[in-house]
Design an enzyme around this catalytic site. Structure first.
Site, PDB file in Angstrom:
ATOM      1  CB  ILE A 137      -0.983   0.017   1.196  1.00 31.11           C
ATOM      2  CG1 ILE A 137      -0.248  -0.107   2.540  1.00 31.11           C
ATOM      3  CG2 ILE A 137      -2.010  -1.083   1.061  1.00 31.11           C
ATOM      4  CD1 ILE A 137      -1.167  -0.066   3.749  1.00 31.11           C
ATOM      5  CG  ASP A 138      -0.007   4.303  -2.777  1.00 30.17           C
ATOM      6  OD1 ASP A 138       0.665   3.465  -3.394  1.00 30.17           O
ATOM      7  OD2 ASP A 138      -0.994   4.882  -3.253  1.00 30.17           O
ATOM      8  CE  LYS A 139       6.661   9.007   3.145  1.00 24.56           C
ATOM      9  NZ  LYS A 139       7.549  10.094   2.683  1.00 24.56           N
ATOM     10  CB  THR A 141      -2.420   4.219   1.655  1.00 25.53           C
ATOM     11  OG1 THR A 141      -2.670   5.018   0.501  1.00 25.53           O
ATOM     12  CG2 THR A 141      -3.657   3.397   1.975  1.00 25.53           C
ATOM     13  NE  ARG A 237      -2.912   8.487  -4.208  1.00 27.50           N
ATOM     14  CZ  ARG A 237      -1.599   8.671  -4.192  1.00 27.50           C
ATOM     15  NH1 ARG A 237      -0.770   7.649  -3.994  1.00 27.50           N
ATOM     16  NH2 ARG A 237      -1.098   9.879  -4.377  1.00 27.50           N
TER      17      ARG A 237
END
Length: 305
Positions: A137-139, A141, A237
């Site tokens: 998962i994104d930084k 998030t 997103r």
């Protein structure tokens, strides 16, 4: 050493070699792919080509990916929020701001550094920089993800990701008011043709499907649950921005002028479910919204009073 092969169809004719590979190999950056081409690790029909080579119908591309060079990824005593752990898997709750694994320019403070300090038995399928990492998962998030402790578990979990049987539900706060109570966004995603840090909806991208459901409406925002059918980079997103409702706080796809002083997008990996690699039983985990998320929701609720 790993090899990958692609056969060019009519949808990719006249695409640059490096651009095509960066879109198809989402786990590799364009600069990394260009490096492989320069080091003679990429052949088209058995012949070395440059990065700007324009692909032709039925071209056969063969890529040789060398084994990762060992990096000194040091264990770090970083607190972990462990939701569940056994001999096969670790389910962790990642805070906003933490990178999942080391990459170019980021070798400390990641989830992997913390995991290596917690235990040494992580799967080695993704090499020395991403031990145990099945999905990311994104930084910015927050939320829940599963880490594999051995190769058998890694392969079984990766298969569930591939066949879309793993449950992944996110809570997101978006700009504007969604009129429909629920819906599905089925739009292909790939690297933006100009702004390479971005993902965008493109005609010849990889299929991406996001199901959404309204949880609560506020004065000028909507709280939604997003369930991933596929798991492309930045999928939620980009998809929500595509329908005109970008995530609040998103520095890449969101509004330039933000109402709240946030450190990133309002996106939380709320629920994760999968078939356990050893017991073959379905297990599911949930994660509470972090404090920063709750504070913003409280402000929005007070506006309705």
């Amino acid at each position: 050493m790993e090899t990958r092969e692609f056969i060019i169809d009519e949808n990719s004719v006249n695409t640059r070699l490096d651009l095509f590979l960066s879109e198809r190999m989402e786990d590799k950056s364009r600069s990394y792919i260009q490096g492989l081409i320069e080091k003679s690790q990429v052949k088209v029909n058995g012949i070395l080509k440059k990065s700007n080579y324009k692909l032709k119908i039925k071209d056969k591309i063969l890529i040789t990916i060398p084994d990762p060079v060992g990096l000194d990824i040091e264990p770090e005593d970083i607190p972990l929020d462990i939701v569940y752990e056994d001999s096969d898997v670790i389910v962790v709750n990642k805070p906003q701001g933490m990178v999942v694994h080391p990459a170019s320019g980021v070798y400390t403070g990641t989830l992997v550094n913390a995991l290596l300090n917690h235990c040494s038995d992580l799967s080695g399928i993704n090499g020395v920089t991403r031990p145990g990492i099945v999905h990311r998962i994104d930084k910015d998030t927050s939320g829940i993800l599963v880490v594999a402790k051995n190769d058998k578990s890694h392969n079984k979990l990766a298969e569930q990701l591939k066949d879309h049987s793993m449950t992944r539900a996110y809570t997101a706060l978006v700009e504007g008011i969604l009129k429909e109570d629920e819906g599905t966004i089925d739009k292909p995603l790939g690297r933006h043709p100009v702004e390479r840090i971005k993902i965008s909806v493109i005609k010849d991208g990889k299929r991406a499907v996001t199901h959404y459901r309204v949880l609560e409406r506020f004065k000028s925002n909507t709280l939604v649950e997003c369930v991933l059918e596929t798991g492309r980079t930045h999928q939620i997103r980009v998809h929500m921005a595509y329908i005109g409702h970008p995530l609040v706080g998103d520095p890449v796809y969101g509004y330039k002028k933000q109402k709240f002083n946030l450190n990133g997008q309002m996106l939380h990996a709320k629920k994760l479910g999968f078939i356990h690699p050893s017991t073959n039983e379905y297990i599911e985990f949930t994660s509470d919204l972090p404090d920063y998320f709750k504070k913003v929701l409280n402000v929005l609720k007070n506006e309705l009073k």
